[in-house]
Design a protein around this motif. Sequence first.
Motif, PDB file in Angstrom:
ATOM      1  N   ASP A   1       0.802  -1.224   0.000  1.00 33.81           N
ATOM      2  CA  ASP A   1       0.000   0.000   0.000  1.00 33.81           C
ATOM      3  C   ASP A   1       0.832   1.270   0.000  1.00 33.81           C
ATOM      4  OD1 ASP A   1      -2.536  -1.267   0.097  1.00 33.81           O
ATOM      5  OD2 ASP A   1      -2.246  -1.664   2.230  1.00 33.81           O
ATOM      6  N   ARG A   2       2.119   1.150  -0.286  1.00 34.43           N
ATOM      7  CA  ARG A   2       2.937   2.355  -0.242  1.00 34.43           C
ATOM      8  C   ARG A   2       4.222   2.187  -1.040  1.00 34.43           C
ATOM      9  NH1 ARG A   2       5.019   2.746   5.997  1.00 34.43           N
ATOM     10  NH2 ARG A   2       6.877   1.488   5.808  1.00 34.43           N
TER      11      ARG A   2
ATOM     12  N   PHE B   1       9.002   7.386   3.026  1.00 30.12           N
ATOM     13  CA  PHE B   1       7.876   6.682   2.430  1.00 30.12           C
ATOM     14  C   PHE B   1       6.661   7.575   2.285  1.00 30.12           C
ATOM     15  CE2 PHE B   1       6.941   6.192   6.906  1.00 30.12           C
ATOM     16  CZ  PHE B   1       5.569   6.260   6.968  1.00 30.12           C
TER      17      PHE B   1
ATOM     18  N   SER C   1      -1.209   8.788   4.957  1.00 29.14           N
ATOM     19  CA  SER C   1      -0.286   9.628   5.720  1.00 29.14           C
ATOM     20  C   SER C   1      -0.766  11.070   5.814  1.00 29.14           C
ATOM     21  CB  SER C   1       1.122   9.573   5.120  1.00 29.14           C
ATOM     22  OG  SER C   1       1.142  10.129   3.828  1.00 29.14           O
TER      23      SER C   1
ATOM     24  N   HIS D   1       2.445   7.004   2.100  1.00 28.07           N
ATOM     25  CA  HIS D   1       1.292   6.115   2.226  1.00 28.07           C
ATOM     26  C   HIS D   1       0.066   6.991   2.044  1.00 28.07           C
ATOM     27  CE1 HIS D   1      -1.790   3.583   3.983  1.00 28.07           C
ATOM     28  NE2 HIS D   1      -0.962   2.573   3.843  1.00 28.07           N
TER      29      HIS D   1
ATOM     30  N   GLU E   1       8.355   3.271  -0.904  1.00 28.99           N
ATOM     31  CA  GLU E   1       9.418   3.709  -0.010  1.00 28.99           C
ATOM     32  C   GLU E   1      10.651   4.047  -0.831  1.00 28.99           C
ATOM     33  OE1 GLU E   1       8.911   1.349   4.129  1.00 28.99           O
ATOM     34  OE2 GLU E   1       9.705   0.175   2.467  1.00 28.99           O
TER      35      GLU E   1
END
Length: 97
Positions: free
Chosen positions: A53-54, A67, A72, A69, A56
């Motif tokens: 899901d992200r 990162f 976030s 997300h 980095e």
Amino acid sequence: MFVTTAGRTNENMTAEARAIAFELKMDFVPRKKRSVSAIQEIVKDDCLVVGKDRLELFPLGAAEPFFFHPNSAMFRIKRLMKGESDPLTDAAKLQEG
């Protein structure tokens, strides 16, 4: 910079990582159970890791990844509301206006 997948990957994640590498004109390096730092020792470059899901970013030689997300935004806004700084806006040198 090169692109790879998270340590625990699947076919969809690999396909997404390959597509991102293609779009960004970067090399895709298969993980093959190696750590990011082990690959970086060979490739000698920054690494973009595609996770579930992200994304980095592992700058070469950095101790911690940077990162993003999608969720976030909530904790970033909370930090700003408390008068704290936001690393992303600081890095981007954003200003009012």
